[in-house]
Write a protein that holds these residues in place. Structure first.
Motif, mmCIF file in Angstrom:
data_model
loop_
_atom_site.group_PDB
_atom_site.id
_atom_site.type_symbol
_atom_site.label_atom_id
_atom_site.label_comp_id
_atom_site.label_asym_id
_atom_site.label_seq_id
_atom_site.Cartn_x
_atom_site.Cartn_y
_atom_site.Cartn_z
ATOM 1 N N ASP A 63 10.309 -35.059 -16.520
ATOM 2 C CA ASP A 63 9.829 -33.674 -16.688
ATOM 3 C C ASP A 63 10.699 -32.722 -15.891
ATOM 4 O O ASP A 63 11.021 -31.630 -16.343
ATOM 5 N N LEU A 64 11.079 -33.167 -14.684
ATOM 6 C CA LEU A 64 11.907 -32.303 -13.837
ATOM 7 C C LEU A 64 13.286 -32.111 -14.454
ATOM 8 O O LEU A 64 13.861 -31.026 -14.402
ATOM 9 N N VAL A 65 13.828 -33.190 -15.054
ATOM 10 C CA VAL A 65 15.147 -33.089 -15.692
ATOM 11 C C VAL A 65 15.108 -32.011 -16.779
ATOM 12 O O VAL A 65 15.954 -31.111 -16.827
ATOM 13 N N TYR A 66 14.086 -32.078 -17.604
ATOM 14 C CA TYR A 66 14.000 -31.078 -18.688
ATOM 15 C C TYR A 66 13.631 -29.710 -18.151
ATOM 16 O O TYR A 66 14.095 -28.693 -18.660
ATOM 17 N N GLY A 67 12.838 -29.708 -17.109
ATOM 18 C CA GLY A 67 12.449 -28.422 -16.513
ATOM 19 C C GLY A 67 13.601 -27.717 -15.826
ATOM 20 O O GLY A 67 13.611 -26.494 -15.694
ATOM 21 N N SER A 68 14.608 -28.494 -15.398
ATOM 22 C CA SER A 68 15.707 -27.880 -14.657
ATOM 23 C C SER A 68 16.985 -27.756 -15.496
ATOM 24 O O SER A 68 18.049 -27.474 -14.966
ATOM 25 N N ARG A 69 16.860 -28.004 -16.784
ATOM 26 C CA ARG A 69 18.066 -27.930 -17.623
ATOM 27 C C ARG A 69 18.562 -26.493 -17.743
ATOM 28 O O ARG A 69 17.795 -25.543 -17.555
ATOM 29 N N ILE A 70 19.872 -26.370 -18.100
ATOM 30 C CA ILE A 70 20.439 -25.029 -18.324
ATOM 31 C C ILE A 70 20.748 -24.926 -19.823
ATOM 32 O O ILE A 70 21.717 -25.514 -20.316
ATOM 33 N N ASN A 71 19.922 -24.196 -20.524
ATOM 34 C CA ASN A 71 20.088 -24.111 -21.988
ATOM 35 C C ASN A 71 21.343 -23.348 -22.381
ATOM 36 O O ASN A 71 21.874 -23.541 -23.462
ATOM 37 N N SER A 72 21.789 -22.489 -21.486
ATOM 38 C CA SER A 72 22.914 -21.624 -21.836
ATOM 39 C C SER A 72 24.225 -22.117 -21.231
ATOM 40 O O SER A 72 25.128 -21.331 -20.968
ATOM 41 N N ALA A 73 24.334 -23.440 -20.992
ATOM 42 C CA ALA A 73 25.544 -23.957 -20.339
ATOM 43 C C ALA A 73 26.656 -24.238 -21.358
ATOM 44 O O ALA A 73 26.388 -24.664 -22.485
ATOM 45 N N ARG A 74 27.892 -23.972 -20.923
ATOM 46 C CA ARG A 74 29.056 -24.396 -21.719
ATOM 47 C C ARG A 74 29.834 -25.361 -20.824
ATOM 48 O O ARG A 74 30.228 -25.015 -19.712
ATOM 49 N N VAL A 75 30.036 -26.610 -21.333
ATOM 50 C CA VAL A 75 30.631 -27.662 -20.508
ATOM 51 C C VAL A 75 31.940 -28.124 -21.143
ATOM 52 O O VAL A 75 31.979 -28.419 -22.341
ATOM 53 N N SER A 76 32.999 -28.173 -20.346
ATOM 54 C CA SER A 76 34.279 -28.646 -20.881
ATOM 55 C C SER A 76 34.987 -29.495 -19.836
ATOM 56 O O SER A 76 34.706 -29.402 -18.640
ATOM 57 N N TYR A 94 38.603 -30.062 -23.489
ATOM 58 C CA TYR A 94 37.688 -30.728 -24.428
ATOM 59 C C TYR A 94 36.292 -30.161 -24.190
ATOM 60 O O TYR A 94 35.784 -30.241 -23.072
ATOM 61 N N ASN A 95 35.711 -29.558 -25.222
ATOM 62 C CA ASN A 95 34.346 -29.056 -25.088
ATOM 63 C C ASN A 95 33.358 -30.188 -25.318
ATOM 64 O O ASN A 95 33.511 -30.960 -26.273
ATOM 65 N N LEU A 96 32.403 -30.274 -24.453
ATOM 66 C CA LEU A 96 31.392 -31.323 -24.587
ATOM 67 C C LEU A 96 30.219 -30.777 -25.378
ATOM 68 O O LEU A 96 29.715 -29.682 -25.092
ATOM 69 N N ALA A 97 29.818 -31.550 -26.360
ATOM 70 C CA ALA A 97 28.722 -31.098 -27.204
ATOM 71 C C ALA A 97 27.437 -31.778 -26.753
ATOM 72 O O ALA A 97 27.449 -32.751 -26.016
ATOM 73 N N GLY A 98 26.356 -31.268 -27.238
ATOM 74 C CA GLY A 98 25.109 -31.941 -26.934
ATOM 75 C C GLY A 98 23.989 -30.959 -26.732
ATOM 76 O O GLY A 98 24.183 -29.747 -26.784
ATOM 77 N N VAL A 99 22.850 -31.543 -26.487
ATOM 78 C CA VAL A 99 21.682 -30.709 -26.259
ATOM 79 C C VAL A 99 21.382 -30.757 -24.763
ATOM 80 O O VAL A 99 21.375 -31.829 -24.168
#
Lengths: 773, 286
Positions: free
Chosen positions: B65-78, B86-91
């Motif tokens: 629950d904490l993992v999902y609660g602390s996620r960053i929905n607006s992150a761009r990871v490369s 390389y852009n990393l895809a995913g949810v």
């Protein structure tokens, strides 16, 4: 034997005495009229001069030709006034009469005079940072569980801070708990705690006096950076037999004393045993630990000037826990019961011996002591056919000699040699059974060191108002591979006597410490280990400057002092974060060397007025540390840095047989490292998550301020004038206030969480009884 | 006699300390930071967990629950390597890539940008080669009271440079779970994180042996242990050392708190790339 003594005296002392004497000197010894016991710290006033007797009751003071008015006072004794006519250097023995009921009726006046002259002695001496509160006064301070503890009582004075609530740890002027030199009849005490450090090993029944130095250390003391606590045990009466004892909630003690050969050989023996284990059993709880200790002293008067003392201390903490613990069985349920037996094998505690020869002559006196001290701990644990045995020890044996020569009007020369051999054997471990596959036996060979010191100190008047004490100490130690550390420790104190009620004092001292305490706790745990300096960890060094003002407000039953100090520490040690200090046989690889500083001001007001006596102390202080590998190299507050510390202690005689004592303390909360966040990462090597904490910078947060009121009501009675009884009813933490020492996270009742501070003890009522025959 | 009871009562009362009312304390929490934590990687694949730190008063009853609660929905990871990104895809919170092609001794940089706030966190590390073992062995030995396993490793190491190694264990309980048996009690082997350096290497061999006792009580049948060995950087070795110490009960009781080190600039966590070698042992057959 006497020829040998005389020859030693002649060779060592006489030449200097001959060269140094000038003018008339009145010397003498002050003794208890009824017991013959010598009295330390008695004040002698002769015209404008004032001195105090040394540990053997001896003094020397400059006097005029012809008639001299002498006044001698000592706490607990009637003041002695007399006139003496001198036509040459003279030596007398002065007998003081005990003021049995000092606070009763007409005796109040002599008590007042004694206190007033005590103030004058403090004002006129050159000593700074010295604290000398009579043991009798310290015994009146309310105590936890009614168990009088002298160390906890001196924690109520300025500059000395306690560590964990109720524990005996002393943190003096920003120093650590290992920076205090604890001496019991000249023997070094390595661990002063019983029952995990909640009670000190010093039995108040056996202690005659104690002196604390926080600055301006005399050159004869060395080996620790921050303080010296010099405790002397009582001597038995040379004339009459006596017995006294106490029965309390936690422990009881019994003391016997008297002459073995009248006026020649006396003994005193004092024993104490805690029974907290038995009391817990009564209420159905398990407390598998208790302690006992024994103090003994023989005093033999060889001649009028020569005495031999043998004193010993033996104390043990006994741990014996036999119980069952539950382990998982093959099906994964907690069904397997195993017997666990943990014992201390009667080998957990201190053992000290001191053999001392004292000569108190007309022009000179000296002491030669052979001392031996040891502290051991061993824990033996057995479970399910496995056996683990852990043992550590530190032992020392040494010789101390010091000489005092009166070189003229208020001038003294003191010098001596101290030499010790210390052997430390930490963490010897053996294991048997299947556990030996995992926990291998380890045997750390003992580390032996020889430590030597020579010192010299001279005291003299520079002018009528300016008095100086200056000297130095040269110390040395050999470590592994023949490496040697050595250094000079200069000591200087100056006193400017403005008038008989006001003085200013300035002192500078350097101290060196050749042993470190390996400890990760604020309690005096038996598992704390002393380690000598190594090639990597050099001796710790402190330099301290102290400036003070002292007054008795024109003799209005008050004594006031205000001191400011600055102290720097070098080569102090810490351990790398996360170092496990349990069963670690190589601490050196985790040692970090850093520096620190402490500064502040201390104000002390002592008052004796009518039926009231007491003191008030205030400390404003800062204490910091800096290590390159801790706190990102930034300076941080030390563990027991407290900005403000106030203590009020008072005793009031309500009626002839009733007395009430109270102490109130208020202090800024201790600093701590707070958990200011957390985050989630993948557990190394696994496919699940771990929550990691985020901590603030080291010691950047503080607990709430702590304050507490302790009360003690004492009822005194005598039975047919042959026995005295004192009943004490005491309340610790009277208004049941939390003394914050830890933070926990709790549900606030709305589904959210909050931080909450908890302490160790709340209100503790207790009853105890002292008797004397 | 009555007086004796009174005295006894007072004595017992004296030993029963009242519990004073705890005092509330306000502690200012730190501003949430971007956290980077690699989930896995192999020659081509990588998965990175990107979250934010949160209040220490948050419940940790359920880490998921904490993992999902602390996620960053607006992150761009490369991930950047040799000038390529390389852009990393995913949810959120896990970001994946399967086509980077990690090369040993090459440096990789991960960059996380919160497109909503503009916050940026980045970290670099060097991909280390897969360990070449001469032998990996796990021996079971049963004694009267417990069961022990002994790990023996023999790794190729010429000791030309300082190297660090990580060994972890995974318990495979698939067969047991399917047969309806209870899960294993010996989970503590699962918690073992073994780290060591190559200071004992000689003649091209680095051998390492350790016995773990009472760790696999009830192990049997087709239950297996997967031993995972990888070479790690000195920085990550230091991180793991402190991670292990922070979990020690003794240190938690008596030591100072330990802040975990981080190689993430502008955030926290630790970015590392390892390429483990695995070996599975069915201990019931030993």
């Amino acid at each position: 034997m006497f020829k040998v003594l005389a020859l030693c005296q002649f060779i060592l002392v006489y030449p200097l005495a001959v060269f140094c004497q000038e003018g008339y000197t009145l010397s003498g010894k002050v003794i208890d009229e009824s017991t013959g016991e010598t009295l330390e710290s008695a004040r002698i006033l002769c015209s404008f001069n004032a001195v105090r007797t040394n540990s053997k009751g001896h003094f020397s003071i400059a006097a005029r030709r012809g008639i001299n008015r002498i006044r001698i006072s000592c706490n607990g004794y009637d003041t002695l006034d007399m006139t003496i006519s001198l036509s040459s250097d003279s030596h007398f023995v002065f007998q003081m009469k005990p003021a049995v009921n000092m606070l009763e009726g007409g005796k109040i006046r002599s008590a007042k005079i004694a206190k007033r002259e005590s103030s004058y002695a403090k004002i006129s001496s050159a000593e700074t940072g010295r604290l000398e509160i009579p043991v009798a006064d310290l015994k009146k301070v309310p105590a936890i569980g009614g168990e009088v503890d002298l160390i906890k009582a001196i924690q109520l004075t300025p500059g000395i801070k306690k560590g964990t609530e109720g524990a005996i740890g002393m943190y003096v002027r920003g120093g650590g708990a290992d920076q205090n030199l604890l001496l019991l009849d000249d023997a070094v005490i390595y661990n002063a705690g019983h029952l995990l450090g909640f009670f000190s090993i010093f039995n108040s029944m056996a202690v005659r006096d104690m002196t604390v130095y926080k600055a301006g250390f005399p050159a004869m003391y060395g080996g620790r950076l921050s303080s010296v606590l010099d405790i002397r045990t009582r001597e038995g009466s040379m004339k009459t037999y006596g017995a006294e004892g106490s029965v309390g909630s936690i422990a009881s003690s019994l003391t016997f004393q008297g002459p073995l050969i009248k006026n020649k050989l006396s003994f005193i023996v004092s024993g104490r045993r805690s029974y907290i284990d038995r009391c817990f059993r009564l209420i159905g709880k398990d407390m598998p630990v208790f302690f006992y200790d024994l103090n003994g002293k023989l005093s033999y008067k060889i001649t009028k000037s020569d005495r031999i003392f043998f004193s010993t201390y033996y104390g043990r903490d006994i741990l014996d826990w036999n119980g069952q613990i539950r382990l998982k069985d093959t099906a994964g349920t907690w069904n397997l019961l195993h017997n666990l037996h943990v014992v201390s094998n009667s080998d957990l505690g201190n053992f000290t011996n001191t053999l001392k020869w004292n000569h108190s002559g007309k022009a000179a006196s000296y002491n030669v002591s052979i001392v031996n001290s040891s502290f051991n701990y061993s824990i033996d644990g057995k479970i399910a056919g496995n056996h683990v045995f852990v043992k550590s020890s530190i032992k020392d044996i040494g010789i101390k000699t010091d000489y005092l020569i009166h070189t003229g009007s208020l001038a003294k020369l003191k010098f001596g040699i101290h030499s010790f051999y210390r052997l430390s054997k930490p963490n010897i471990l053996s294991s048997a059974g299947t556990i030996s596959d995992v926990q291998k036996a380890q045997y750390a060979p003992g580390t032996g060191n020889t430590e030597h010191a020579v010192f010299v100190q001279h005291e003299r008047n520079l002018s009528r108002k300016l008095y100086a004490v200056y000297g130095t100490r040269f110390s040395t130690i050999t470590v592994n591979n023949g490496k040697m550390y050595s250094g000079i420790e200069p000591r200087v104190s100056l006193r400017y006597l403005k008038d008989s009620s006001n003085s200013f004092k300035l002192s500078y001292t350097r101290m060196k410490q050749y042993v470190h305490l390996v400890s990760s706790s604020s309690l005096a745990l038996p598992t704390d280990l002393w380690y000598p300096v190594t090639e990597k960890a050099s001796p710790e060094i402190s330099d301290q400057v102290n400036l003070g003002y002292y007054t008795d407000f024109s003799k209005k039953s008050l004594y006031f002092s205000a001191e400011v100090y600055y102290k720097s520490f070098r080569n102090i040690i810490e351990f790398r974060e996360g170092t496990s200090l349990v069963l670690n046989d190589n601490f050196e690889k985790d040692l970090l060397v850093g520096k620190g500083s402490a500064y502040g001001t201390e104000v002390f007001l002592n008052m004796h007025a009518g039926r009231f006596s007491g003191w008030a102390g205030y400390t404003l202080s800062w204490s910091t540390r800096q290590f390159d590998s801790i706190n990102n190299g930034k300076t941080y507050y030390s563990k027991y840095d407290r900005r403000h510390d106030i203590s009020l202690v008072g005793n009031y005689k309500i009626a002839k047989k009733w007395m009430i004592s109270a102490s109130w303390v208020l202090s800024t909360g201790n600093p701590f490292t707070a958990r200011i966040g957390q985050y989630i990462v993948l557990t190394p090597g696994r496919n699940d998550f771990t929550t990691l904490p985020v901590y603030s910078l080291r010691n950047s947060h503080r607990f709430s301020a702590a304050h507490r009121l302790d009360l003690d009501i004492c009822y005194k009675a005598s039975i047919r004038k042959k026995a005295e009884i004192e009943m004490h009813f005491s309340l610790y933490n009277t208004y049941n206030r939390t003394q914050p020492s830890r933070v926990e996270v709790v549900d606030d009742g709305t589904g959210n969480y909050k931080f909450r501070q908890k302490g160790l003890f709340g209100l503790i009522p207790a009853i105890s009884c002292n008797f004397k025959i | 006699m009555k007086q004796a009871y009174y005295i006894l009562f007072i004595l017992i009362a004296g030993l029963s300390s009242c519990d004073p009312k705890p005092i509330d304390l306000e502690i200012q929490m730190e501003k949430p930071r971007i956290i980077i934590s690699p989930l896995f990687n192999s020659e081509n694949e990588i998965g990175i967990l990107v979250t934010r730190s949160f209040s220490s008063l948050a419940s940790v009853q359920n880490p998921f629950d904490l993992v999902y609660g602390s996620r960053i929905n607006s992150a761009r990871v490369s991930i950047e390597n040799d000038g390529r990104a390389y852009n990393l895809a995913g949810v959120s919170p896990v970001y994946l890539s399967g086509d980077i092609g990690f090369r040993p001794y090459s440096e990789y940089r991960v960059i996380v940008i919160d497109t909503l706030t503009g916050e940026k966190a980045e970290a670099s590390t060097v991909m280390l080669p897969q360990v070449k073992p001469h032998a990996i062995d796990l021996q079971r030995s049963d004694k009267a009271a417990d069961t022990a396993v002994t790990l023996t490793l023999d790794i190729q190491d010429d000791a030309s440079v300082k190297r660090y190694y990580l060994v972890t264990f995974n318990l495979n309980e698939e067969v047991r779970g399917k047969s309806g048996q209870k899960p294993l009690s010996g989970k503590s082997l699962y918690d073992v994180i073994e780290i060591f350096d190559n200071s004992a290497a000689a003649n091209g061999h680095l051998t390492y042996e350790k016995t773990y006792r009472q760790n696999i009580v009830g192990f049997g049948g087709n239950d297996s242990v997967i031993v995972e060995v990888s070479e790690v950087s000195g920085e990550y070795y230091n991180y793991l050392s402190i991670y292990k110490k922070s979990g020690s009960v003794i240190n938690q009781l008596t030591g100072e708190p330990i802040n975990m080190p981080s190689n993430v600039r502008g955030g926290a966590g630790f970015f590392f790339l390892t390429y483990p070698v695995y070996k599975e042992f069915i201990l019931g057959e030993h």
